[in-house]
Design an enzyme around this catalytic site. Structure first.
Site, PDB file in Angstrom:
ATOM      1  N   VAL A   1       0.937  -1.286  -0.292  1.00 15.30           N
ATOM      2  CA  VAL A   1       0.006   0.123  -0.071  1.00 15.30           C
ATOM      3  C   VAL A   1       1.098   1.184  -0.116  1.00 15.30           C
ATOM      4  O   VAL A   1       0.789   2.124  -0.744  1.00 15.30           O
ATOM      5  CB  VAL A   1      -0.936  -0.087   1.331  1.00 15.30           C
TER       6      VAL A   1
ATOM      7  N   LEU B   1      -7.329  -0.518  -2.802  1.00 14.69           N
ATOM      8  CA  LEU B   1      -6.680  -0.942  -3.937  1.00 14.69           C
ATOM      9  C   LEU B   1      -6.488  -2.502  -4.027  1.00 14.69           C
ATOM     10  O   LEU B   1      -6.560  -3.221  -3.002  1.00 14.69           O
ATOM     11  CB  LEU B   1      -5.056  -0.546  -4.226  1.00 14.69           C
ATOM     12  N   LYS B   2      -6.577  -3.305  -5.049  1.00 12.70           N
ATOM     13  CA  LYS B   2      -6.531  -4.638  -5.152  1.00 12.70           C
ATOM     14  C   LYS B   2      -4.922  -5.080  -5.589  1.00 12.70           C
ATOM     15  O   LYS B   2      -4.584  -4.720  -6.778  1.00 12.70           O
ATOM     16  CB  LYS B   2      -7.445  -5.431  -6.495  1.00 12.70           C
TER      17      LYS B   2
ATOM     18  N   LYS C   1     -14.275   0.613   5.333  1.00 15.39           N
ATOM     19  CA  LYS C   1     -13.151  -0.433   4.939  1.00 15.39           C
ATOM     20  C   LYS C   1     -13.452  -1.900   5.442  1.00 15.39           C
ATOM     21  O   LYS C   1     -13.621  -2.831   4.630  1.00 15.39           O
ATOM     22  CB  LYS C   1     -11.670  -0.030   5.490  1.00 15.39           C
TER      23      LYS C   1
ATOM     24  N   CYS D   1      -5.638  -9.210   3.384  1.00 20.26           N
ATOM     25  CA  CYS D   1      -6.779  -8.339   3.672  1.00 20.26           C
ATOM     26  C   CYS D   1      -7.832  -9.214   4.234  1.00 20.26           C
ATOM     27  O   CYS D   1      -8.300  -9.121   5.425  1.00 20.26           O
ATOM     28  CB  CYS D   1      -7.099  -7.432   2.666  1.00 20.26           C
TER      29      CYS D   1
ATOM     30  N   LYS E   1      -7.875 -11.643   7.675  1.00 18.58           N
ATOM     31  CA  LYS E   1      -7.525 -10.937   8.618  1.00 18.58           C
ATOM     32  C   LYS E   1      -8.557  -9.999   9.009  1.00 18.58           C
ATOM     33  O   LYS E   1      -8.934  -9.679  10.157  1.00 18.58           O
ATOM     34  CB  LYS E   1      -5.954 -10.348   8.714  1.00 18.58           C
TER      35      LYS E   1
ATOM     36  N   ARG F   1       0.449 -14.147   1.152  1.00 17.31           N
ATOM     37  CA  ARG F   1       0.057 -14.146   2.922  1.00 17.31           C
ATOM     38  C   ARG F   1      -1.665 -14.909   2.822  1.00 17.31           C
ATOM     39  O   ARG F   1      -2.244 -14.458   1.773  1.00 17.31           O
ATOM     40  CB  ARG F   1      -0.193 -12.684   3.249  1.00 17.31           C
TER      41      ARG F   1
HETATM   42  N1  LIG Z   1      -1.957  -5.159   0.524  1.00 18.40           N
HETATM   43  C1  LIG Z   1      -3.314  -4.869   0.120  1.00 18.40           C
HETATM   44  O1  LIG Z   1      -3.713  -5.036  -0.754  1.00 18.40           O
HETATM   45  C2  LIG Z   1      -4.075  -3.811   1.052  1.00 18.40           C
HETATM   46  C3  LIG Z   1      -5.274  -3.181   0.596  1.00 18.40           C
HETATM   47  C4  LIG Z   1      -5.875  -2.071   1.186  1.00 18.40           C
HETATM   48  C5  LIG Z   1      -5.549  -1.822   2.646  1.00 18.40           C
HETATM   49  N2  LIG Z   1      -4.486  -2.797   3.088  1.00 18.40           N
HETATM   50  C6  LIG Z   1      -3.875  -2.128   4.544  1.00 18.40           C
HETATM   51  O2  LIG Z   1      -2.714  -1.534   4.422  1.00 18.40           O
HETATM   52  C7  LIG Z   1      -1.674  -1.836   5.664  1.00 18.40           C
HETATM   53  C8  LIG Z   1      -0.589  -1.835   4.911  1.00 18.40           C
HETATM   54  O3  LIG Z   1      -0.659  -3.264   4.231  1.00 18.40           O
HETATM   55  P1  LIG Z   1       0.568  -3.874   3.053  1.00 18.40           P
HETATM   56  O4  LIG Z   1       0.186  -5.052   2.565  1.00 18.40           O
HETATM   57  O5  LIG Z   1       0.819  -2.875   2.437  1.00 18.40           O
HETATM   58  O6  LIG Z   1       1.705  -4.155   4.340  1.00 18.40           O
HETATM   59  P2  LIG Z   1       3.080  -4.770   4.225  1.00 18.40           P
HETATM   60  O7  LIG Z   1       3.465  -5.816   5.196  1.00 18.40           O
HETATM   61  O8  LIG Z   1       3.329  -4.918   2.577  1.00 18.40           O
HETATM   62  O9  LIG Z   1       3.981  -3.174   4.294  1.00 18.40           O
HETATM   63  C9  LIG Z   1       4.289  -2.894   5.645  1.00 18.40           C
HETATM   64  C10 LIG Z   1       5.528  -1.898   5.564  1.00 18.40           C
HETATM   65  O10 LIG Z   1       5.434  -1.096   7.025  1.00 18.40           O
HETATM   66  C11 LIG Z   1       6.889  -1.197   7.429  1.00 18.40           C
HETATM   67  N3  LIG Z   1       6.737  -1.146   8.948  1.00 18.40           N
HETATM   68  C12 LIG Z   1       6.109  -1.797   9.709  1.00 18.40           C
HETATM   69  N4  LIG Z   1       6.194  -1.284  10.824  1.00 18.40           N
HETATM   70  C13 LIG Z   1       7.073   0.008  10.726  1.00 18.40           C
HETATM   71  C14 LIG Z   1       7.232   1.172  11.503  1.00 18.40           C
HETATM   72  N5  LIG Z   1       7.004   1.069  13.030  1.00 18.40           N
HETATM   73  N6  LIG Z   1       7.975   2.100  11.081  1.00 18.40           N
HETATM   74  C15 LIG Z   1       8.182   2.067   9.833  1.00 18.40           C
HETATM   75  N7  LIG Z   1       7.842   1.311   8.971  1.00 18.40           N
HETATM   76  C16 LIG Z   1       7.226   0.051   9.311  1.00 18.40           C
HETATM   77  C17 LIG Z   1       7.291  -2.663   7.142  1.00 18.40           C
HETATM   78  O11 LIG Z   1       8.667  -2.606   7.052  1.00 18.40           O
HETATM   79  C18 LIG Z   1       6.778  -3.009   5.675  1.00 18.40           C
HETATM   80  O12 LIG Z   1       7.415  -2.195   4.738  1.00 18.40           O
HETATM   81  C19 LIG Z   1      -2.398  -2.906   6.328  1.00 18.40           C
HETATM   82  O13 LIG Z   1      -3.125  -2.183   7.162  1.00 18.40           O
HETATM   83  C20 LIG Z   1      -3.359  -3.631   5.341  1.00 18.40           C
HETATM   84  O14 LIG Z   1      -4.443  -4.316   5.725  1.00 18.40           O
HETATM   85  C21 LIG Z   1      -3.502  -3.623   2.418  1.00 18.40           C
END
Ligand SMILES: NC(=O)c1ccc[n+]([C@@H]2O[C@H](COP(=O)([O-])OP(=O)(O)OC[C@H]3O[C@@H](n4cnc5c(N)ncnc54)[C@H](O)[C@@H]3O)[C@@H](O)[C@H]2O)c1
Length: 441
Positions: free
Chosen positions: A11, A157-158, A212, A268, A271, A337
């Site tokens: 994201v 986003l997807k 969401k 997503c 969880k 995941r």
């Molecule tokens: N992946 C998806 O398709 C999607 C879509 C919509 C919403 N989301 C939501 O967005 C959020 C992020 O998802 P993601 O898939 O991008 O996660 P991800 O695990 O791919 O990325 C998270 C990033 O955050 C960093 N991080 C963790 N703790 C940190 C800290 N304290 N300081 C700085 N950086 C830190 C990690 O190193 C990692 O790079 C989640 O809440 C998820 O549910 C994800």
């Protein structure tokens, strides 16, 4: 606008790159030094179509930067987007430790007015927690009069289509209690909806946070509904492909998310639905439909594995080799995941079955979970050598029109378990295969 993105995962990277593409100045911060080093060296740590070009172009044009230095990122920006992960905690609720840790860091860094944006998927009430942590840190620094605002801006986003989804959102949700902040966000997102005229919906923070979860839970429920009916179709001799067409052409229902398969996965849906259930349970309210959706999804993965195991019930399972096509939870991503493929493989391995797997992008991530319990093939056909069966678990395009003669010649016994219904049953059977799909009788 000057923007800091905290968390450069699926994201955060997409958000940063797309906001930079629209002319904003973006600094992406992450605590993962290896990831930031890769990004600084022009490499992209994830697979997402179109992302590499976008990052390259905007980095070259000096609108997109990467750092591990929180203070630098936050102090240079008006908007600070929190995009860190919110994985599942041991009780099913969302683990907010990263979000709250970032809130503390923001409270320790800011020296002037900022807008803090929750883009991570977080339970209702989290924005208030973020606000109070920042306020406490400012108090501790003697800066209690420093103003800041909190906005909830959940992301829809997807993976696999993330750039397009971000650049042309069907809607943008802005949760805020401040009219001035709402205006800033309308300005930020107006280029993204200029041609579509899709809405920017401003609402209170709690409603935005819940929207969401409500969206994900509803889509997951559609998937579980069709999967549940697919099992019934198998028992009744009906064809789920016809049933879903018949249902999906009703405009009240719609065709999307009605494809029978091995269950939903990803970072997503599973969880988020469990986090929503946990939130509700804490308030003494059972989310009966969500609980059933989650249960049905677990059953669906077991159903696919059982179909495979049942077929070989008279054989010594230790001598059975299954080729698995697809490890990611969906095509066009490297994300494994909660991928159904991993659960199905675990069940098969538990029963002694040997696995030869191929995935166009997901092998590295799958290796971290499955390790050397699986043989990883270099291409889809190499996975088939000597196999007693082929299980198609992820519907990558390259699996949709395979060379059936070649598959036949490579396999020890020509059996296909198509858990995505992507092959034509008549054609496959005409090539001499025993063919199983989901819900096609
Ligand atoms: N992946 C998806 O398709 C999607 C879509 C919509 C919403 N989301 C939501 O967005 C959020 C992020 O998802 P993601 O898939 O991008 O996660 P991800 O695990 O791919 O990325 C998270 C990033 O955050 C960093 N991080 C963790 N703790 C940190 C800290 N304290 N300081 C700085 N950086 C830190 C990690 O190193 C990692 O790079 C989640 O809440 C998820 O549910 C994800």
């Amino acid at each position: 606008m000057r923007i800091c993105i905290i968390g450069t995962g699926y994201v955060g990277l997409v958000t940063g790159a797309c906001l930079a593409e629209m002319g904003n100045d973006v600094i992406c911060v992450d605590q993962d030094t290896d990831k930031i080093a890769l990004l600084k060296a022009g490499q992209i740590p994830i697979y997402e179509p179109g992302l590499k070009d976008l990052i390259e172009r905007n980095s070259e044009q000096k609108r997109l930067f990467f750092t591990t230095d929180f203070k630098e990122g936050i102090s240079k920006s008006l908007l600070c987007f929190i995009c860190v992960g919110t994985p599942e905690d041991s009780d099913g609720s969302a683990d907010l430790s990263s979000v709250l840790a970032v809130a503390s860091q923001i409270g320790d860094c800011i020296n002037e007015y900022k807008i803090i944006v929750d883009k991570s998927t977080v339970p209702v009430g989290t924005a208030e927690d973020v606000r109070s942590i920042i306020a406490q840190r400012l108090d501790a620094r003697g800066l209690e009069s420093l103003e800041f605002d909190i906005v909830s801006n959940p992301e829809f986003l997807k993976e696999g289509n993330a750039i397009q989804d971000y650049m042309r959102p069907e809607r943008v949700i802005i949760g805020t209690d401040n009219v001035r902040t709402a205006e800033i966000f309308k300005e930020l997102y107006s280029p993204f909806i200029r041609t579509s005229n899709n809405p920017i919906l401003v609402m209170n923070i709690r409603s935005a946070e819940l929207t969401k979860y409500a969206s994900n839970a509803f889509l997951a429920t559609k998937v579980s509904f069709i999967n549940e009916l697919a099992i019934l179709c198998d028992k009744l001799g009906a064809d789920i492909e016809h049933v879903r067409e018949g249902m999906g052409t009703d405009s009240r229902i719609g065709p999307r998310f009605l494809l029978a398969g091995p269950g939903f996965g990803g970072s997503c849906f599973p969880k988020d639905i469990r986090a929503l259930i946990a939130t509700s349970n804490k308030l003494g309210h059972n989310l009966e439909i969500c609980e059933a959706t989650s249960r049905v999804n677990q059953r669906q993965k077991r159903y696919v594995a059982k179909k495979i195991l049942d077929y070989y019930k008279d054989e010594n399972l230790r001598e059975v080799v299954i080729a698995v096509w697809g490890l990611t939870f969906k095509p066009k991503t490297d994300d494994v995941r909660e991928s159904p493929a991993l659960d199905i493989i675990e069940i098969l391995i538990e029963h002694g079955v040997k696995i030869r797997a191929f995935d166009p992008q997901g092998i590295n991530n799958a290796k971290r979970i499955l390790g050397d319990r699986v043989i990883y093939a270099e291409d889809s056909y190499a996975a088939l050598e000597g196999a007693n069966g082929l299980a198609i678990i992820t519907e990558w395009n390259l699996f949709k029109s395979p060379d059936l003669n070649r598959i036949y010649s490579l396999m020890k016994t020509p059996v296909i378990f198509d858990s995505r219904n992507i092959l034509n049953p008549e054609e496959v059977r005409a090539h001499g295969f025993t063919y199983f799909s989901i819900g096609r009788g």
